[in-house]
Design a protein around this motif. Structure first.
Motif, PDB file in Angstrom:
ATOM      1  N   ARG A  25       0.839  -1.201   0.000  1.00 27.11           N
ATOM      2  CA  ARG A  25       0.000   0.000   0.000  1.00 27.11           C
ATOM      3  C   ARG A  25       0.876   1.254   0.000  1.00 27.11           C
ATOM      4  N   ALA A  26       0.514   2.201  -0.855  1.00 27.68           N
ATOM      5  CA  ALA A  26       1.265   3.455  -0.962  1.00 27.68           C
ATOM      6  C   ALA A  26       0.860   4.427   0.135  1.00 27.68           C
ATOM      7  N   CYS A  28       2.276   7.619  -0.033  1.00 27.65           N
ATOM      8  CA  CYS A  28       2.159   8.786  -0.896  1.00 27.65           C
ATOM      9  C   CYS A  28       2.792   8.463  -2.248  1.00 27.65           C
ATOM     10  N   ARG A  29       2.435   9.252  -3.242  1.00 30.01           N
ATOM     11  CA  ARG A  29       2.935   9.055  -4.609  1.00 30.01           C
ATOM     12  C   ARG A  29       3.645  10.317  -5.082  1.00 30.01           C
ATOM     13  N   GLN A  30       4.682  10.116  -5.876  1.00 28.69           N
ATOM     14  CA  GLN A  30       5.411  11.226  -6.462  1.00 28.69           C
ATOM     15  C   GLN A  30       4.428  12.128  -7.198  1.00 28.69           C
ATOM     16  N   LEU A  45       9.507   0.483   4.593  1.00 37.50           N
ATOM     17  CA  LEU A  45       8.914   1.152   3.437  1.00 37.50           C
ATOM     18  C   LEU A  45       9.978   1.418   2.387  1.00 37.50           C
ATOM     19  N   ARG A  56      11.051   3.722 -12.743  1.00 34.35           N
ATOM     20  CA  ARG A  56      11.107   4.029 -11.322  1.00 34.35           C
ATOM     21  C   ARG A  56      12.222   3.217 -10.661  1.00 34.35           C
ATOM     22  N   ASP A  82       7.559   8.102  -4.519  1.00 36.70           N
ATOM     23  CA  ASP A  82       6.547   7.186  -3.990  1.00 36.70           C
ATOM     24  C   ASP A  82       7.106   6.592  -2.700  1.00 36.70           C
ATOM     25  N   VAL A  84       6.096   3.319  -0.377  1.00 38.14           N
ATOM     26  CA  VAL A  84       5.211   2.148  -0.382  1.00 38.14           C
ATOM     27  C   VAL A  84       5.651   1.183   0.719  1.00 38.14           C
TER      28      VAL A  84
END
Length: 123
Positions: A25-26, A28-30, A45, A56, A82, A84
């Motif tokens: 599960r992410a 946050c994302r770039q 993480l 990536r 990102d 994750v």
């Protein structure tokens, strides 16, 4: 979400909370524009970054005690990578609050430097 011990909302604002992320599960994302700051309580993480026209690449692995999201939190910049969960992970999420917009930017830069220094010294 459960409230982290020792943390309480300031003047009725959003509470700092312990949040859990399952593997894959992410957080946050770039390119995201949210401004929360995170502290890793436990788990692992991956920090992955997309470079211009390239695939990536994992650039860091974060574990207990790591802090991330400081650039977005203090300066309002988009997320630079990102993040994750590689395994079940618990984090403290510190939300950015509108009342913080009046913080002196030089204080923010000094605090960000201290966060980076502590991260480097811890390992």
């Amino acid at each position: 979400m459960e409230r982290a011990p020792g943390f309480a909302p300031a003047h009725g604002s959003a509470a700092t909370a312990a949040v859990e992320f399952s593997s894959g599960r992410a957080v946050c994302r770039q390119g995201d524009t949210d401004r929360s700051l995170y502290v890793v309580l436990d788990g692992k993480l991956a920090v992955a970054k997309s470079f211009e026209g390239r695939r990536r690449k994992v650039v860091a692995i974060l574990g207990e005690g790591a802090v991330f999201g400081e650039t977005a939190f203090f300066f309002g910049h988009k997320r630079t990578a990102d993040v994750v969960a590689m395994e079940k992970s618990r984090l403290i999420e510190i939300p950015y609050l509108p009342m913080m917009r009046n913080l002196d930017i030089s204080s923010s830069e000094e605090f960000q430097f201290r966060v980076w220094l502590l991260q480097a010294l811890s390992g």
